[in-house]
Enzyme design. Structure first.
Site, PDB file in Angstrom:
ATOM      1  N   HIS A  40       0.850  -1.189   0.000  1.00 23.00           N
ATOM      2  CA  HIS A  40       0.000   0.000   0.000  1.00 23.00           C
ATOM      3  C   HIS A  40       0.887   1.241   0.000  1.00 23.00           C
ATOM      4  O   HIS A  40       2.024   1.202   0.470  1.00 23.00           O
ATOM      5  CB  HIS A  40      -0.914   0.038   1.233  1.00 23.00           C
ATOM      6  CG  HIS A  40      -1.949  -1.038   1.246  1.00 23.00           C
ATOM      7  ND1 HIS A  40      -2.993  -1.051   0.350  1.00 23.00           N
ATOM      8  CD2 HIS A  40      -2.098  -2.132   2.028  1.00 23.00           C
ATOM      9  CE1 HIS A  40      -3.754  -2.115   0.588  1.00 23.00           C
ATOM     10  NE2 HIS A  40      -3.223  -2.782   1.596  1.00 23.00           N
ATOM     11  N   GLU A 109      -6.337   4.383  -2.803  1.00 15.45           N
ATOM     12  CA  GLU A 109      -4.993   4.506  -3.357  1.00 15.45           C
ATOM     13  C   GLU A 109      -5.028   4.974  -4.811  1.00 15.45           C
ATOM     14  O   GLU A 109      -4.033   5.474  -5.326  1.00 15.45           O
ATOM     15  CB  GLU A 109      -4.243   3.184  -3.235  1.00 15.45           C
ATOM     16  CG  GLU A 109      -4.009   2.808  -1.788  1.00 15.45           C
ATOM     17  CD  GLU A 109      -2.942   1.752  -1.633  1.00 15.45           C
ATOM     18  OE1 GLU A 109      -1.811   2.111  -1.312  1.00 15.45           O
ATOM     19  OE2 GLU A 109      -3.263   0.570  -1.853  1.00 15.45           O
TER      20      GLU A 109
END
Length: 282
Positions: A40, A109
């Site tokens: 991430h 994201e």
């Protein structure tokens, strides 16, 4: 059966580079076969996030045997040529111990960072990106004209230690068929069951159905190649007999990699060190 540990690269002490590196060393000493980290860059679980490739590099310097990789890298928010360099360099550093787990990703994201594309095209972009990775790792001079990526007269050296490529394991939600068809073309499948939470796992029957579908999508030549069938699992950690029997049930349906899913929902990384030090249930 091989056994791996997977940890987040975010949230609390999972974002402590010194601790995570030491835990990877302890996992190898305890007999685990793989150590994997999430990939991430900005996360809904908090602002504490480490770069997975720096994490894995530090781990490579503290280990000798254990496989290292991501579970999983959202390829479509990465430039394939940059990812190719990172993975090849880590494979050189670790003497051929890297596994690249991949997925399409999504959510904040992409949205918060204004990444291009949309969920309808992520799969198509990933297919091109994976093809590019394989070509770049060949060490040959290439040009490429795809719908989403274009390269002209480039060559990537040094090659990864592993040839013809670093193994690519494809993640996806079962019973969605598209990611499983993609997995059939590469080196492994890492299914996550639909509506299975972070402390749950697919049943042996679900895993078997997934593996059978993937096999049905493979050519005879593909079926003859080594292929990872991953269970994203959870051991009890207290009853060794129970854990051995549990793993045996999954082995019977084809699982050959058990990836223990650790996260803050099971405790801090510091609290889980004693579980990791027990080693896997051989």
């Amino acid at each position: 059966m091989k056994f791996g540990i997977a940890i987040p690269n975010c949230h609390g002490d999972y974002a402590d580079i010194h601790l995570t590196t030491e835990v990877a060393h302890e996992a190898e000493e305890a007999g685990w076969d793989g150590f994997f980290v999430w990939d991430h860059i900005g996360d809904k679980w908090g602002d504490e996030v480490l770069d997975p490739w720096v994490m894995l590099t530090a781990m490579a310097m503290r280990t000798q045997r254990v496989k290292l990789g991501t579970m999983v890298t959202p390829v479509t928010r990465r430039r394939p040529w940059k990812l190719a360099r990172e993975v090849a360099t880590l494979d050189q550093l670790s003497n051929g111990r890297v596994i690249l787990g991949v997925g399409s990703g999504g959510g904040i994201e992409y949205i918060n960072y204004h990444e291009p594309g949309d969920v309808k095209t992520y799969g198509e972009r990933m297919d091109e990106a994976l093809e590019l990775l394989s070509l770049l790792w060949s060490g040959e001079r290439i040009s490429y004209q795809g719908e989403y990526y274009q390269l002209e007269n480039v060559r990537h050296l040094p090659r990864p230690v592993q040839q013809p490529r670093v193994p690519i394991w494809v993640g996806g939600v079962w019973p969605n068929h598209k990611p499983m068809r993609r997995a059939a073309r590469w080196d492994g499948v890492c299914p996550i069951g639909k509506n299975v939470n972070m402390t749950g796992q697919m049943t042996p029957e679900q895993a078997q159905a997934c593996f059978e579908y993937v096999a049905s999508q493979q050519t005879a030549d593909q079926a003859d190649q080594p292929f990872a069938k991953v269970q994203w699992g959870r051991l009890d950690g207290k009853d060794r007999g129970y854990d051995t029997a549990l793993v045996s049930n999954y082995a019977e349906v084809g699982v050959n990699w058990w990836i223990e899913n650790l996260s803050w929902e099971r405790g801090t990384l510091q609290e889980l060190r004693s579980f990791i030090r027990q080693g896997p249930p051989r």
